[in-house]
Design a protein around this motif. Sequence first.
Motif, PDB file in Angstrom:
ATOM      1  N   GLU A 167       0.826  -1.207   0.000  1.00 27.79           N
ATOM      2  CA  GLU A 167       0.000   0.000   0.000  1.00 27.79           C
ATOM      3  C   GLU A 167       0.859   1.255   0.000  1.00 27.79           C
ATOM      4  O   GLU A 167       0.598   2.207  -0.743  1.00 27.79           O
ATOM      5  CB  GLU A 167      -0.927   0.003   1.222  1.00 27.79           C
ATOM      6  CG  GLU A 167      -1.834   1.228   1.277  1.00 27.79           C
ATOM      7  CD  GLU A 167      -2.742   1.235   2.494  1.00 27.79           C
ATOM      8  OE1 GLU A 167      -3.417   2.248   2.711  1.00 27.79           O
ATOM      9  OE2 GLU A 167      -2.752   0.229   3.248  1.00 27.79           O
ATOM     10  N   ARG A 168       1.927   1.256   0.837  1.00 25.23           N
ATOM     11  CA  ARG A 168       2.803   2.429   0.875  1.00 25.23           C
ATOM     12  C   ARG A 168       3.587   2.581  -0.435  1.00 25.23           C
ATOM     13  O   ARG A 168       3.797   3.697  -0.910  1.00 25.23           O
ATOM     14  CB  ARG A 168       3.777   2.313   2.056  1.00 25.23           C
ATOM     15  CG  ARG A 168       4.742   3.494   2.177  1.00 25.23           C
ATOM     16  CD  ARG A 168       4.043   4.793   2.569  1.00 25.23           C
ATOM     17  NE  ARG A 168       3.555   4.696   3.915  1.00 25.23           N
ATOM     18  CZ  ARG A 168       4.313   4.834   5.024  1.00 25.23           C
ATOM     19  NH1 ARG A 168       5.607   5.096   4.900  1.00 25.23           N
ATOM     20  NH2 ARG A 168       3.782   4.715   6.216  1.00 25.23           N
ATOM     21  N   LYS A 225       2.570   1.871  -3.329  1.00 22.98           N
ATOM     22  CA  LYS A 225       1.648   2.480  -4.295  1.00 22.98           C
ATOM     23  C   LYS A 225       1.525   3.979  -4.047  1.00 22.98           C
ATOM     24  O   LYS A 225       1.519   4.776  -4.994  1.00 22.98           O
ATOM     25  CB  LYS A 225       0.283   1.815  -4.211  1.00 22.98           C
ATOM     26  CG  LYS A 225      -0.718   2.305  -5.260  1.00 22.98           C
ATOM     27  CD  LYS A 225      -2.033   1.570  -5.166  1.00 22.98           C
ATOM     28  CE  LYS A 225      -2.976   2.000  -6.289  1.00 22.98           C
ATOM     29  NZ  LYS A 225      -3.183   3.453  -6.368  1.00 22.98           N
ATOM     30  N   GLN A 226       1.446   4.379  -2.773  1.00 23.84           N
ATOM     31  CA  GLN A 226       1.358   5.804  -2.446  1.00 23.84           C
ATOM     32  C   GLN A 226       2.591   6.560  -2.948  1.00 23.84           C
ATOM     33  O   GLN A 226       2.485   7.658  -3.509  1.00 23.84           O
ATOM     34  CB  GLN A 226       1.226   5.989  -0.933  1.00 23.84           C
ATOM     35  CG  GLN A 226      -0.101   5.521  -0.350  1.00 23.84           C
ATOM     36  CD  GLN A 226      -0.113   5.632   1.173  1.00 23.84           C
ATOM     37  OE1 GLN A 226       0.910   5.873   1.806  1.00 23.84           O
ATOM     38  NE2 GLN A 226      -1.284   5.438   1.753  1.00 23.84           N
ATOM     39  N   ASP A 266       2.624   6.630  -6.799  1.00 27.10           N
ATOM     40  CA  ASP A 266       1.587   7.560  -7.258  1.00 27.10           C
ATOM     41  C   ASP A 266       2.061   9.003  -7.130  1.00 27.10           C
ATOM     42  O   ASP A 266       1.791   9.842  -8.003  1.00 27.10           O
ATOM     43  CB  ASP A 266       0.281   7.356  -6.465  1.00 27.10           C
ATOM     44  CG  ASP A 266      -0.475   6.101  -6.886  1.00 27.10           C
ATOM     45  OD1 ASP A 266      -0.119   5.510  -7.924  1.00 27.10           O
ATOM     46  OD2 ASP A 266      -1.405   5.711  -6.162  1.00 27.10           O
ATOM     47  N   LEU A 267       2.764   9.295  -6.034  1.00 25.30           N
ATOM     48  CA  LEU A 267       3.281  10.656  -5.850  1.00 25.30           C
ATOM     49  C   LEU A 267       4.333  10.973  -6.897  1.00 25.30           C
ATOM     50  O   LEU A 267       4.359  12.081  -7.446  1.00 25.30           O
ATOM     51  CB  LEU A 267       3.863  10.816  -4.439  1.00 25.30           C
ATOM     52  CG  LEU A 267       4.367  12.215  -4.096  1.00 25.30           C
ATOM     53  CD1 LEU A 267       3.232  13.237  -4.151  1.00 25.30           C
ATOM     54  CD2 LEU A 267       5.030  12.236  -2.711  1.00 25.30           C
ATOM     55  N   LEU A 280       6.695  10.320   4.487  1.00 23.12           N
ATOM     56  CA  LEU A 280       6.215   9.316   3.538  1.00 23.12           C
ATOM     57  C   LEU A 280       7.205   8.184   3.379  1.00 23.12           C
ATOM     58  O   LEU A 280       6.830   7.050   3.091  1.00 23.12           O
ATOM     59  CB  LEU A 280       5.945   9.986   2.174  1.00 23.12           C
ATOM     60  CG  LEU A 280       5.410   9.093   1.061  1.00 23.12           C
ATOM     61  CD1 LEU A 280       4.015   8.549   1.411  1.00 23.12           C
ATOM     62  CD2 LEU A 280       5.371   9.856  -0.256  1.00 23.12           C
TER      63      LEU A 280
END
Length: 467
Positions: free
Chosen positions: A436-437, A439-440, A443-444, A462
């Motif tokens: 999940e992280r 992907k974050q 995405d950024l 982050l």
Amino acid sequence: MNIEGDQVLEEICSYALHSKDFSVSAIENAYLCFWDALACLLHGVKSEECRWRMTPLFDSPGSCVIPGTLLKADPLNASYAISCAVRWLDYNDAWLAQEWGHPSDNLGGILACTQYMERTTGEKISGLKILEWMIKAHEIQGILSLKNSLNRFGLDHVVFVRVASAAIATSILGGGEKEVMSALSNSFVDGAPLRIYRHAPATGWRKSWAAADAVRRAVWLAFMAIKGEMAYPNVLSLPQWGFSDALLRGAPIVMDRPLSQFVMENVLFKPFPAEYHSQSAIEAALELREEVLPKLEKIRRIEIHTQLPAIRIIHKQGPLHNPADRDHCLEYIVAIALLYGKVTQDLYEDEVARDPRIDALRKKMVTIEDKAYTSDYYDPEKMAVPNAIQVFFEDGTATIKKEILYPLGHPKRRNEFQKVLLQKIENSLDHLFSEERKKQILDLYLSKEKFFSKSSSELASLFVPDI
């Protein structure tokens, strides 16, 4: 433009303090540079040797997050830890001129000081502002490197890291002309470390933390300047006791072009974790591998044609004592590219280095300076980093002479490198972050506008591991 001596300090001071309208291309490159440096950091913190040199600093936790770790520290130690991890694997960006260096080494001071200012003032410092500070730090270090060779006096390039970080850190911390001049001049008063740890037979781990040490010192000088420490504005020119006379045998520090955004627009990225002068040699070796590998036992000679800086920095014969030695050996790097079909940080470790085929190939290598390559290297219109490899066999046959003038991370091949960078980032996230992280984070990376609006503290947080 051609200025020298103490006027150089005035130019740097003015540049550090005044806002600039940077081009779209400079911001784009700074964005790539930030993500490239963070990927290098995340790869670096996985190294036991790197962590060993980071963790003893943090007996007293501070407020600045160190990406890639669960650690926090005061701005000085945080700046050291961040820059140490960015630089550890010799994987971050490069700048090649009369002096050689890695401008993203300065990132530790920028991230530490911007986090500190957000905490103490409550004001947000955006991702876009961080990129602008990066452009300035790159420019100061890189322009000083164009015409000022510290290496020919046996001195290390991290002097210019310290100078750039001192100017930018002081400006971030709210200093004015007086304070920036104090930090700048004191950074030159500190003198210069020797290059001994970068060269055989003494190559060692210090080459991986020397720039971080310079950044930490720069941040300390910035805080001292903010408190009112005096300046030494004649530090470069003072007869006998000044920097030029004391360390450069009278050669002046000069700048022959204005400070703008030239360095960030032309900075070099690394697709492989190896000293930059070897990058095109790696590409050449990989392209020859399919032909060479089946005939390893029949190789008579391997010729490496290269530029003079590669001869001076990474041409080595004889024993190599540790990974820090091997990633600065052109012949070792070419050998593992031919044998393993890749160049990764694990291939510098002792277990791999014991492979007898590596030294057998090294003994068959002849490394030759090509004068045209050296000329193209120093030509500011070309800034080539050429290498060529040709393999000769016992039966009298030979491969083509495979030549690469501009390695994959060169500005002329920027679009190609962006694909490599995405993979570099993805690989760096393994073993540190949940799916999940990951992907974050990805995405950024793919959303610049969102990145531009993030604060320094948000960006640092982050990258705190969650597994």
